[in-house]
Structures are given as structure tokens and as C-alpha cells.
Design a protein around this motif. Sequence first.
Motif, PDB file in Angstrom:
ATOM      1  N   THR A   1      -9.050  -5.471   3.750  1.00 55.74           N
ATOM      2  CA  THR A   1      -7.949  -4.875   4.510  1.00 55.74           C
ATOM      3  C   THR A   1      -8.353  -3.469   4.944  1.00 55.74           C
ATOM      4  O   THR A   1      -8.846  -2.683   4.137  1.00 55.74           O
ATOM      5  CB  THR A   1      -6.673  -4.792   3.639  1.00 55.74           C
ATOM      6  N   LYS A   2      -8.184  -3.167   6.214  1.00 57.15           N
ATOM      7  CA  LYS A   2      -8.544  -1.843   6.741  1.00 57.15           C
ATOM      8  C   LYS A   2      -7.418  -0.845   6.459  1.00 57.15           C
ATOM      9  O   LYS A   2      -6.240  -1.178   6.562  1.00 57.15           O
ATOM     10  CB  LYS A   2      -8.776  -1.906   8.249  1.00 57.15           C
ATOM     11  N   VAL A   3      -7.805   0.377   6.069  1.00 57.98           N
ATOM     12  CA  VAL A   3      -6.816   1.437   5.868  1.00 57.98           C
ATOM     13  C   VAL A   3      -6.763   2.304   7.120  1.00 57.98           C
ATOM     14  O   VAL A   3      -7.753   2.454   7.829  1.00 57.98           O
ATOM     15  CB  VAL A   3      -7.112   2.299   4.615  1.00 57.98           C
ATOM     16  N   ASN A   4      -5.596   2.856   7.384  1.00 64.32           N
ATOM     17  CA  ASN A   4      -5.379   3.676   8.573  1.00 64.32           C
ATOM     18  C   ASN A   4      -5.044   5.106   8.176  1.00 64.32           C
ATOM     19  O   ASN A   4      -4.474   5.346   7.109  1.00 64.32           O
ATOM     20  CB  ASN A   4      -4.235   3.109   9.408  1.00 64.32           C
ATOM     21  N   HIS A   5      -5.371   6.018   9.064  1.00 64.05           N
ATOM     22  CA  HIS A   5      -5.060   7.428   8.837  1.00 64.05           C
ATOM     23  C   HIS A   5      -3.568   7.574   8.553  1.00 64.05           C
ATOM     24  O   HIS A   5      -2.731   7.027   9.261  1.00 64.05           O
ATOM     25  CB  HIS A   5      -5.453   8.247  10.074  1.00 64.05           C
ATOM     26  N   GLY A   6      -3.234   8.253   7.472  1.00 66.18           N
ATOM     27  CA  GLY A   6      -1.839   8.478   7.096  1.00 66.18           C
ATOM     28  C   GLY A   6      -1.282   7.458   6.110  1.00 66.18           C
ATOM     29  O   GLY A   6      -0.213   7.685   5.547  1.00 66.18           O
ATOM     30  N   ASP A   7      -1.982   6.332   5.906  1.00 72.38           N
ATOM     31  CA  ASP A   7      -1.521   5.357   4.911  1.00 72.38           C
ATOM     32  C   ASP A   7      -1.477   6.005   3.537  1.00 72.38           C
ATOM     33  O   ASP A   7      -2.292   6.876   3.211  1.00 72.38           O
ATOM     34  CB  ASP A   7      -2.472   4.150   4.819  1.00 72.38           C
ATOM     35  N   LYS A   8      -0.536   5.565   2.722  1.00 72.16           N
ATOM     36  CA  LYS A   8      -0.481   5.963   1.320  1.00 72.16           C
ATOM     37  C   LYS A   8      -0.872   4.744   0.496  1.00 72.16           C
ATOM     38  O   LYS A   8      -0.290   3.678   0.652  1.00 72.16           O
ATOM     39  CB  LYS A   8       0.909   6.448   0.941  1.00 72.16           C
ATOM     40  N   VAL A   9      -1.862   4.930  -0.364  1.00 68.84           N
ATOM     41  CA  VAL A   9      -2.392   3.851  -1.194  1.00 68.84           C
ATOM     42  C   VAL A   9      -2.123   4.199  -2.647  1.00 68.84           C
ATOM     43  O   VAL A   9      -2.518   5.266  -3.113  1.00 68.84           O
ATOM     44  CB  VAL A   9      -3.908   3.666  -0.957  1.00 68.84           C
ATOM     45  N   THR A  10      -1.452   3.296  -3.369  1.00 71.85           N
ATOM     46  CA  THR A  10      -1.126   3.533  -4.771  1.00 71.85           C
ATOM     47  C   THR A  10      -1.787   2.482  -5.648  1.00 71.85           C
ATOM     48  O   THR A  10      -1.748   1.291  -5.340  1.00 71.85           O
ATOM     49  CB  THR A  10       0.399   3.497  -5.001  1.00 71.85           C
ATOM     50  N   MET A  11      -2.384   2.950  -6.739  1.00 73.23           N
ATOM     51  CA  MET A  11      -2.956   2.068  -7.747  1.00 73.23           C
ATOM     52  C   MET A  11      -2.188   2.270  -9.046  1.00 73.23           C
ATOM     53  O   MET A  11      -1.980   3.398  -9.478  1.00 73.23           O
ATOM     54  CB  MET A  11      -4.427   2.385  -7.997  1.00 73.23           C
ATOM     55  N   THR A  12      -1.773   1.171  -9.657  1.00 68.72           N
ATOM     56  CA  THR A  12      -1.148   1.201 -10.971  1.00 68.72           C
ATOM     57  C   THR A  12      -2.021   0.375 -11.899  1.00 68.72           C
ATOM     58  O   THR A  12      -2.356  -0.766 -11.580  1.00 68.72           O
ATOM     59  CB  THR A  12       0.275   0.610 -10.920  1.00 68.72           C
ATOM     60  N   THR A  13      -2.394   0.962 -13.026  1.00 71.22           N
ATOM     61  CA  THR A  13      -3.265   0.252 -13.952  1.00 71.22           C
ATOM     62  C   THR A  13      -2.950   0.648 -15.389  1.00 71.22           C
ATOM     63  O   THR A  13      -2.329   1.678 -15.635  1.00 71.22           O
ATOM     64  CB  THR A  13      -4.752   0.538 -13.626  1.00 71.22           C
ATOM     65  N   LYS A  14      -3.387  -0.162 -16.305  1.00 69.40           N
ATOM     66  CA  LYS A  14      -3.248   0.161 -17.721  1.00 69.40           C
ATOM     67  C   LYS A  14      -4.217   1.289 -18.045  1.00 69.40           C
ATOM     68  O   LYS A  14      -5.339   1.335 -17.531  1.00 69.40           O
ATOM     69  CB  LYS A  14      -3.563  -1.055 -18.590  1.00 69.40           C
ATOM     70  N   ARG A  15      -3.782   2.192 -18.901  1.00 66.66           N
ATOM     71  CA  ARG A  15      -4.646   3.319 -19.268  1.00 66.66           C
ATOM     72  C   ARG A  15      -5.962   2.859 -19.856  1.00 66.66           C
ATOM     73  O   ARG A  15      -6.996   3.474 -19.607  1.00 66.66           O
ATOM     74  CB  ARG A  15      -3.909   4.243 -20.237  1.00 66.66           C
ATOM     75  N   GLU A  16      -5.941   1.780 -20.616  1.00 67.65           N
ATOM     76  CA  GLU A  16      -7.180   1.292 -21.243  1.00 67.65           C
ATOM     77  C   GLU A  16      -8.212   0.838 -20.200  1.00 67.65           C
ATOM     78  O   GLU A  16      -9.401   0.841 -20.467  1.00 67.65           O
ATOM     79  CB  GLU A  16      -6.903   0.177 -22.235  1.00 67.65           C
ATOM     80  N   ASP A  17      -7.765   0.463 -18.994  1.00 63.49           N
ATOM     81  CA  ASP A  17      -8.688   0.068 -17.943  1.00 63.49           C
ATOM     82  C   ASP A  17      -9.475   1.243 -17.401  1.00 63.49           C
ATOM     83  O   ASP A  17     -10.492   1.066 -16.731  1.00 63.49           O
ATOM     84  CB  ASP A  17      -7.935  -0.600 -16.791  1.00 63.49           C
ATOM     85  N   LEU A  18      -9.006   2.455 -17.654  1.00 61.86           N
ATOM     86  CA  LEU A  18      -9.675   3.645 -17.148  1.00 61.86           C
ATOM     87  C   LEU A  18     -10.829   4.082 -18.050  1.00 61.86           C
ATOM     88  O   LEU A  18     -11.635   4.922 -17.657  1.00 61.86           O
ATOM     89  CB  LEU A  18      -8.682   4.798 -17.015  1.00 61.86           C
ATOM     90  N   LEU A  19     -10.904   3.559 -19.238  1.00 61.83           N
ATOM     91  CA  LEU A  19     -11.948   3.973 -20.187  1.00 61.83           C
ATOM     92  C   LEU A  19     -13.220   3.219 -20.000  1.00 61.83           C
ATOM     93  O   LEU A  19     -13.324   2.196 -19.486  1.00 61.83           O
ATOM     94  CB  LEU A  19     -11.445   3.792 -21.614  1.00 61.83           C
TER      95      LEU A  19
END
Length: 84
Positions: A66-84
Motif C-alpha cells: 500500500t502506498k503512503v501519501n504526504h500528510g497520511d497519519k500511520v499508527t502502529m499498535t503492538t505489544k511491548r514485548e514485541d519491541l524487545l
Amino acid sequence: MSVIDKKFSSDLYQITWKVEETNHGLRLDQFLMTFLETWSREQIKKKIKSGSILIHSRPGVHRPNTKVNHGDKVTMTTKREDLL
């Protein structure tokens, strides 16, 4: 590349980016790779396909290409453990 919001809880992490003009037209997975440098492209693709990535101006589950466009807001929600 600008972070416009971050939220932390005991088990979840949420971050929102705003797509800058220089990132206009990038694939969603490529856009996210610029912020999630320690993640593999496969990890990012799995997050996108699971619905953990939201483009505010477009409903539904997105695909990695999917192509992103100038001005789009992109949000990621993830479990904290996935960040480690």
C-alpha cells in the motif's frame, strides 16, 4: 519523518507518524522500515497484515505494498514485548 504521538501502557505501545513529502509514494512496509530499523521486513509485513498498522485516512487492513501519501497519519499498535 515525524512522530506525532506516542502512548505507552503496561502491555501496549502505540506510535503515530505523519508521512512527510519526502516519503510520499513509498510502500507502507518501506515507510515503516525507516522507523523500525531493528525489525526485519518480514516482521513489519506480519504487523501490517495482522491489522496492527492503521492509515487514518483509509479504512481496513492494509497490504505491505500500500502506498503512503504526504500528510497520511500511520499508527502502529503492538505489544511491548514485541519491541524487545
